[in-house]
Design a protein around this motif. Structure first.
Motif, mmCIF file in Angstrom:
data_model
loop_
_atom_site.group_PDB
_atom_site.id
_atom_site.type_symbol
_atom_site.label_atom_id
_atom_site.label_comp_id
_atom_site.label_asym_id
_atom_site.label_seq_id
_atom_site.Cartn_x
_atom_site.Cartn_y
_atom_site.Cartn_z
ATOM 1 N N LEU A 327 -12.330 -16.817 -8.603
ATOM 2 C CA LEU A 327 -12.350 -17.542 -7.339
ATOM 3 C C LEU A 327 -11.865 -16.784 -6.030
ATOM 4 C CD1 LEU A 327 -11.305 -21.070 -9.059
ATOM 5 C CD2 LEU A 327 -13.681 -20.410 -8.163
ATOM 6 N N ASP A 328 -10.920 -16.126 -6.292
ATOM 7 C CA ASP A 328 -10.177 -15.608 -5.251
ATOM 8 C C ASP A 328 -11.006 -14.264 -4.933
ATOM 9 O OD1 ASP A 328 -7.954 -16.872 -5.281
ATOM 10 O OD2 ASP A 328 -6.773 -15.634 -6.264
ATOM 11 N N GLY A 329 -11.581 -13.719 -5.835
ATOM 12 C CA GLY A 329 -12.551 -12.502 -5.372
ATOM 13 C C GLY A 329 -13.917 -12.937 -5.011
ATOM 14 N N LEU A 330 -14.525 -14.218 -5.006
ATOM 15 C CA LEU A 330 -15.749 -14.483 -4.688
ATOM 16 C C LEU A 330 -16.068 -14.154 -3.286
ATOM 17 C CD1 LEU A 330 -18.755 -15.813 -5.325
ATOM 18 C CD2 LEU A 330 -17.577 -18.022 -4.944
ATOM 19 N N PRO A 331 -15.257 -14.802 -2.260
ATOM 20 C CA PRO A 331 -15.628 -14.492 -0.928
ATOM 21 C C PRO A 331 -15.879 -12.961 -0.506
ATOM 22 C CG PRO A 331 -14.100 -16.071 -1.059
ATOM 23 C CD PRO A 331 -14.142 -15.741 -2.409
ATOM 24 N N PRO A 332 -14.991 -12.223 -0.784
ATOM 25 C CA PRO A 332 -15.089 -10.703 -0.472
ATOM 26 C C PRO A 332 -16.296 -10.108 -1.220
ATOM 27 C CG PRO A 332 -13.113 -11.054 -1.587
ATOM 28 C CD PRO A 332 -13.634 -12.361 -1.307
ATOM 29 N N ALA A 333 -16.477 -10.435 -2.541
ATOM 30 C CA ALA A 333 -17.715 -9.890 -3.269
ATOM 31 C C ALA A 333 -18.984 -10.323 -2.615
ATOM 32 C CB ALA A 333 -17.440 -10.458 -4.616
ATOM 33 N N ARG A 334 -19.193 -11.755 -2.559
ATOM 34 C CA ARG A 334 -20.638 -11.982 -1.814
ATOM 35 C C ARG A 334 -20.641 -11.383 -0.509
ATOM 36 N NH1 ARG A 334 -22.014 -18.295 -1.927
ATOM 37 N NH2 ARG A 334 -23.455 -17.237 -0.239
ATOM 38 N N ARG A 335 -19.657 -11.237 0.446
ATOM 39 C CA ARG A 335 -19.871 -10.623 1.734
ATOM 40 C C ARG A 335 -20.266 -9.198 1.698
ATOM 41 N NH1 ARG A 335 -15.511 -12.256 3.409
ATOM 42 N NH2 ARG A 335 -14.093 -10.268 3.019
ATOM 43 N N ARG A 336 -19.494 -8.623 0.679
ATOM 44 C CA ARG A 336 -19.758 -7.163 0.673
ATOM 45 C C ARG A 336 -21.291 -7.023 0.011
ATOM 46 N NH1 ARG A 336 -14.903 -4.365 -2.651
ATOM 47 N NH2 ARG A 336 -16.439 -2.344 -2.507
ATOM 48 N N LEU A 337 -21.650 -7.656 -0.932
ATOM 49 C CA LEU A 337 -23.019 -7.524 -1.612
ATOM 50 C C LEU A 337 -24.077 -7.903 -0.349
ATOM 51 C CD1 LEU A 337 -24.198 -6.709 -4.066
ATOM 52 C CD2 LEU A 337 -24.159 -9.167 -5.018
ATOM 53 N N ASP A 338 -23.787 -8.905 0.268
ATOM 54 C CA ASP A 338 -24.673 -9.363 1.355
ATOM 55 C C ASP A 338 -24.991 -8.289 2.291
ATOM 56 O OD1 ASP A 338 -24.975 -11.866 0.017
ATOM 57 O OD2 ASP A 338 -23.770 -12.940 1.752
ATOM 58 N N ASP A 339 -24.014 -7.565 2.808
ATOM 59 C CA ASP A 339 -23.923 -6.793 3.519
ATOM 60 C C ASP A 339 -24.612 -5.284 3.073
ATOM 61 O OD1 ASP A 339 -22.452 -7.993 5.518
ATOM 62 O OD2 ASP A 339 -20.588 -7.174 5.120
ATOM 63 N N TYR A 340 -24.443 -4.907 1.841
ATOM 64 C CA TYR A 340 -25.056 -3.835 1.202
ATOM 65 C C TYR A 340 -26.478 -3.983 1.248
ATOM 66 C CZ TYR A 340 -26.719 -0.985 -2.731
ATOM 67 O OH TYR A 340 -27.182 0.102 -3.221
#
Length: 386
Positions: A327-340
């Motif tokens: 849950l803690d890692g979800l927001p940055p993971a989604r943001r980074r994958l979207d940007d990539y």
């Protein structure tokens, strides 16, 4: 171009040799569901009601002492729901250290197999005694009796062989599995096993090399995982009892070697256990929960997605720490994958390897129940393709 076709032919021939340096059968990891833990239950305390009883005991601990500190109410609610629906993901009925030596082992193994048949969790198995000469007969008879009571093994069933010291242990394990398959009318390859890494010789052999990669090769696809044995290994290295821990430097070294050995093979590494149990006064329970939650989170951060639990109340922090990690890692993971995927410039320069790691992170979070499909931000098929 200055290079000739003969030069290229010679180069191709040299490059083909590189593939032969890889482990036979080396494959890309498939991110399927894996258990986040293994619950270790002595055989004399196991029956058909054990799984439900562990879930009830874990919920009672939260009721009696309050939830562990540091987790939001939403995560605690997820944990309580998990404890009610599926408190144990992976069960190991133990006939080794937790059971000892008894004249009734044949009967106990037969009864335990029948009890597991009555309702196995998603992953299950037994741990027998070592395959070393002094106990190999006892190990074989126990697994034989267990399978007699169990019948055809359910999906996710494995046999755990402790105290593996050399690649020869894999040979003996494979032979025993083949003998048992023949004796019980099972298809070839039905039985898989785990090897416990709890001796220094399993990490560094007499020839100066680690035997772990050769164990994988000589298991012929039957090896499901290596499990770290915290206390046997620490004792063998002379670590004092008060310092024996999953986070001791000798433990980190052993597990790092294990991770390197299994990379790209489909074999998994499981962390060991914490023997500080959440029992006693409320202060003692919460102190043990704080420690266990920290150790679970620490292992996840180091790429170890599974560990051993010895007591029902440890399930509380096993699931709480695991859910919160994703849950803690979800927001940055989604943001980074979207940007990539959108080729957007950002503060982190991701590349295919890290995009792959992000996709694996999201899929693991989904498979363990921490995340929902809607949380992922991308279709599962797209994440699997990455």
């Amino acid at each position: 171009m200055a290079l000739s076709e003969r030069d290229l032919d010679e180069l191709r021939a040299a490059a083909e040799h590189l593939d032969r340096l890889l482990l036979p059968g080396q494959v890309d990891e498939v991110v399927a569901r894996r258990p986040v833990h293994t619950a270790y239950v002595p055989a004399d305390r196991f029956d058909a009601g054990t799984v439900a009883a562990w879930g009830a005991a874990a919920r009672d601990a939260v009721r009696d002492h309050g939830p562990p500190a540091g987790f939001p109410a939403s995560t605690v609610d997820m944990v309580l729901a998990k404890l009610a629906a599926e408190p144990i993901e992976d069960l190991r009925v133990d006939f080794e250290d937790g059971y000892g030596y008894r004249d009734t082992e044949d009967q106990d193994a037969l009864a335990a197999g029948a009890a597991l048949r009555a309702g196995a969790p998603p992953f299950s198995g037994l741990r027998c005694k070592s395959l070393e000469p002094s106990t190999v007969d006892r190990a074989a008879r126990t697994v034989d009796a267990f399978l007699t009571g169990l019948g055809p093994p359910p999906p996710g069933f494995v046999v755990t062989f402790p105290k593996a010291t050399s690649a020869a242990h894999a040979d003996v394990a494979v032979l025993l599995c083949r003998q048992l398959e023949h004796a019980h009318g099972l298809a070839d390859g039905t039985l898989r096993f785990e090897l416990q890494v709890e001796t220094p010789q399993a990490v560094l052999g007499a020839d100066g090399r680690s035997p772990l990669p050769e164990m994988i090769v000589r298991s012929h696809g039957r090896l499901a995982g290596f499990h770290y044995g915290t206390y046997d290994y620490s004792t063998a290295l002379g670590i004092a009892p008060g310092q024996q821990s999953l986070e001791h430097p000798v433990a980190d070294h052993a597990k790092a070697v294990m991770q390197v050995a299994v990379a790209g093979t489909g074999v998994h590494v499981s962390d060991g256990s914490s023997n500080v149990l959440p029992v006693g006064s409320p202060q003692e329970v919460h102190a043990a929960w704080d420690l266990h939650a920290r150790l679970v989170r620490r292992s996840l951060e180091r790429g170890l997605h599974q560990g051993w639990d010895l007591h029902p109340a440890q399930l509380v922090t096993r699931f709480a720490a695991t859910f919160q990690f994703y849950l803690d890692g979800l927001p940055p993971a989604r943001r980074r994958l979207d940007d990539y995927l959108a080729r957007r410039a950002s503060g982190v320069l991701d590349e295919p390897a890290t995009a792959r790691a992000i996709a694996r992170f999201l899929l693991r979070g989904l498979h363990c129940g921490a995340l929902r499909r809607d949380d992922l931000g991308h279709p599962i098929e797209d994440l699997e393709a990455l």
